[in-house]
Structures are given as C-alpha cells and as structure tokens.
Design an enzyme around this catalytic site. Structure first.
Site, PDB file in Angstrom:
ATOM      1  N   GLU A 259      -3.170  -4.141  -3.301  1.00 35.61           N
ATOM      2  CA  GLU A 259      -3.657  -4.886  -4.459  1.00 35.61           C
ATOM      3  C   GLU A 259      -3.617  -4.035  -5.727  1.00 35.61           C
ATOM      4  O   GLU A 259      -3.485  -4.580  -6.835  1.00 35.61           O
ATOM      5  CB  GLU A 259      -5.087  -5.381  -4.204  1.00 35.61           C
ATOM      6  CG  GLU A 259      -5.194  -6.425  -3.087  1.00 35.61           C
ATOM      7  CD  GLU A 259      -5.345  -5.825  -1.695  1.00 35.61           C
ATOM      8  OE1 GLU A 259      -5.028  -4.626  -1.512  1.00 35.61           O
ATOM      9  OE2 GLU A 259      -5.778  -6.550  -0.785  1.00 35.61           O
TER      10      GLU A 259
ATOM     11  N   CYS B 194      -9.913  -5.751   1.013  1.00 38.44           N
ATOM     12  CA  CYS B 194     -11.095  -4.890   1.082  1.00 38.44           C
ATOM     13  C   CYS B 194     -11.997  -5.162  -0.132  1.00 38.44           C
ATOM     14  O   CYS B 194     -11.597  -5.800  -1.107  1.00 38.44           O
ATOM     15  CB  CYS B 194     -10.695  -3.421   1.168  1.00 38.44           C
ATOM     16  SG  CYS B 194     -10.172  -2.683  -0.396  1.00 38.44           S
TER      17      CYS B 194
ATOM     18  N   CYS C 188     -10.801  -4.098  -3.563  1.00 38.51           N
ATOM     19  CA  CYS C 188      -9.685  -4.905  -4.067  1.00 38.51           C
ATOM     20  C   CYS C 188     -10.123  -6.301  -4.464  1.00 38.51           C
ATOM     21  O   CYS C 188      -9.508  -6.924  -5.329  1.00 38.51           O
ATOM     22  CB  CYS C 188      -8.559  -4.916  -3.051  1.00 38.51           C
ATOM     23  SG  CYS C 188      -7.780  -3.292  -2.965  1.00 38.51           S
TER      24      CYS C 188
ATOM     25  N   ASN D 201       0.833  -1.208   0.000  1.00 43.55           N
ATOM     26  CA  ASN D 201       0.000   0.000   0.000  1.00 43.55           C
ATOM     27  C   ASN D 201       0.869   1.261   0.000  1.00 43.55           C
ATOM     28  O   ASN D 201       1.975   1.292   0.556  1.00 43.55           O
ATOM     29  CB  ASN D 201      -1.017   0.014   1.145  1.00 43.55           C
ATOM     30  CG  ASN D 201      -0.430  -0.203   2.520  1.00 43.55           C
ATOM     31  OD1 ASN D 201       0.641  -0.770   2.678  1.00 43.55           O
ATOM     32  ND2 ASN D 201      -1.136   0.268   3.529  1.00 43.55           N
ATOM     33  N   VAL D 202       0.357   2.288  -0.659  1.00 45.69           N
ATOM     34  CA  VAL D 202       1.066   3.558  -0.827  1.00 45.69           C
ATOM     35  C   VAL D 202       0.071   4.674  -0.512  1.00 45.69           C
ATOM     36  O   VAL D 202      -0.847   4.933  -1.301  1.00 45.69           O
ATOM     37  CB  VAL D 202       1.612   3.707  -2.267  1.00 45.69           C
ATOM     38  CG1 VAL D 202       2.303   5.052  -2.435  1.00 45.69           C
ATOM     39  CG2 VAL D 202       2.570   2.569  -2.610  1.00 45.69           C
ATOM     40  N   GLU D 203       0.247   5.260   0.671  1.00 46.96           N
ATOM     41  CA  GLU D 203      -0.708   6.283   1.114  1.00 46.96           C
ATOM     42  C   GLU D 203      -0.291   7.670   0.637  1.00 46.96           C
ATOM     43  O   GLU D 203       0.755   7.843  -0.013  1.00 46.96           O
ATOM     44  CB  GLU D 203      -0.843   6.201   2.640  1.00 46.96           C
ATOM     45  CG  GLU D 203      -1.393   4.839   3.050  1.00 46.96           C
ATOM     46  CD  GLU D 203      -1.613   4.693   4.547  1.00 46.96           C
ATOM     47  OE1 GLU D 203      -1.125   5.534   5.329  1.00 46.96           O
ATOM     48  OE2 GLU D 203      -2.282   3.714   4.924  1.00 46.96           O
TER      49      GLU D 203
ATOM     50  N   CYS E 212      -4.289   0.885  -2.257  1.00 50.57           N
ATOM     51  CA  CYS E 212      -4.161  -0.399  -1.575  1.00 50.57           C
ATOM     52  C   CYS E 212      -3.042  -1.223  -2.206  1.00 50.57           C
ATOM     53  O   CYS E 212      -2.678  -1.028  -3.379  1.00 50.57           O
ATOM     54  CB  CYS E 212      -5.468  -1.183  -1.680  1.00 50.57           C
ATOM     55  SG  CYS E 212      -6.741  -0.671  -0.515  1.00 50.57           S
TER      56      CYS E 212
HETATM   57  N1  THU Z   1      -5.292  -1.772   2.643  1.00 53.95           N
HETATM   58  C1  THU Z   1      -4.741  -2.455   1.597  1.00 53.95           C
HETATM   59  O1  THU Z   1      -3.668  -2.106   1.104  1.00 53.95           O
HETATM   60  N2  THU Z   1      -5.413  -3.531   1.109  1.00 53.95           N
HETATM   61  C2  THU Z   1      -6.570  -4.027   1.647  1.00 53.95           C
HETATM   62  O2  THU Z   1      -7.146  -4.960   1.086  1.00 53.95           O
HETATM   63  C3  THU Z   1      -7.094  -3.467   2.895  1.00 53.95           C
HETATM   64  C4  THU Z   1      -6.549  -2.116   3.250  1.00 53.95           C
HETATM   65  C5  THU Z   1      -4.583  -0.579   3.131  1.00 53.95           C
HETATM   66  C6  THU Z   1      -5.227   0.727   2.769  1.00 53.95           C
HETATM   67  C7  THU Z   1      -4.638   1.652   3.810  1.00 53.95           C
HETATM   68  O3  THU Z   1      -3.375   2.130   3.338  1.00 53.95           O
HETATM   69  C8  THU Z   1      -4.403   0.755   5.017  1.00 53.95           C
HETATM   70  O4  THU Z   1      -4.503  -0.575   4.537  1.00 53.95           O
HETATM   71  C9  THU Z   1      -5.398   0.958   6.145  1.00 53.95           C
HETATM   72  O5  THU Z   1      -6.704   0.874   5.667  1.00 53.95           O
END
Ligand code: THU
Length: 135
Positions: free
Chosen positions: A58, A89, A92, A45-47, A56
C-alpha cells in the site's frame, strides 16, 4: 463516479504481486486501486535486509498515486501470493484512509466493504482542520 471493475482490479493486484520483493517473509503482496479520474494505480511490497524497513504494498500504491497525478482512491483490491483477498494491515488502513476517506471500497472475502468499517472512527485530515480552525 467511475464504475468499479472488480475483476480488473483483482487482475492488476495479482500482476503487481508477482513483482513483489519479499525474500525475507516470502509473503508477496499486491494491491490495485481505482482512482477518481478512472486510472488504476498499483503497488507491491518491497522488503529490506534491515527487516523493519520493509515497505507494504500500500505504501507503493500511495506513492504511485501521488507521482502519477494524485486524485482520490475509490476502490481497492489487495492480494496475497495466491491471489486471495488480503486484509490490509492497520498502518496501511490509515495510509489508504488519507487518500480515499470513509467511502473507499475495499474488497473482502465477503464482498466490498467501505473503509469506515475497516477503520472505524478514523483519525484523519479533518481532525487537524477542526482543531486548527478553533486555535
Ligand atoms: N504486507 C503488505 O504489503 N501489506 C499489508 O497490508 C500486510 C502486510 C507485507 C509486509 C511484509 O512484506 C509481508 O507482507 C509480510 O508481513
């Protein structure tokens, strides 16, 4: 179809999780998947400071799948910051379904489960094809 080395996928998911950029949620995620030609693709994940723009893990995986040659996703492992199996999620699940379909195997704490149980009665490319063939 290639054999599924779940331990390797788990290791790869944990390795890419350590590269996550998650300074806001402090919830790093890593995902690794076996592709139909035998290669492995990964994502983290890259915020973003603009919170809603975060990607996410994925999303990265699907981008890496296409940019490294495409193919179908056969099996996937997603992990949290402790390496525990993480449930993808909803958005994804849809992303993964597009590139793996109902038979993509996803690791859960209870063992592998097909995408058809994670995303039952999924909307996908076949729905568009069916409609377009009649109109
Ligand atoms: N996140 C994912 O990367 N994939 C998922 O399937 C669930 C959530 C990440 C998004 C965010 O950066 C962090 O988890 C918290 O929600």
């Amino acid at each position: 179809m290639s054999m599924i080395d779940w331990e390797l996928l788990h290791r790869e998911a944990k390795a890419i999780m350590s590269k996550a950029y998650a300074p806001y949620s402090k919830f790093p995620v890593g995902v690794a998947a076996l592709v139909s030609d035998g290669r492995i693709v990964t994502g983290c994940n890259v915020e973003n400071a603009s919170y809603g723009l975060g990607l996410c893990a994925e999303c990265g995986l699907v981008s890496n799948l296409l940019s490294s040659g495409g193919g179908r996703l056969i099996a996937a492992v997603c992990v949290d910051g402790e390496g525990n199996f993480l449930s993808p999620c909803g958005r994804c699940r849809q992303l993964l379904f597009e590139h793996g379909g109902n038979n993509l195997q996803f690791m859960t704490p209870d063992g592998p489960a097909p995408m058809s149980t994670l995303l039952p009665w999924a909307f996908g490319p076949a729905d568009l094809d069916d409609y377009r063939s009649q109109h």
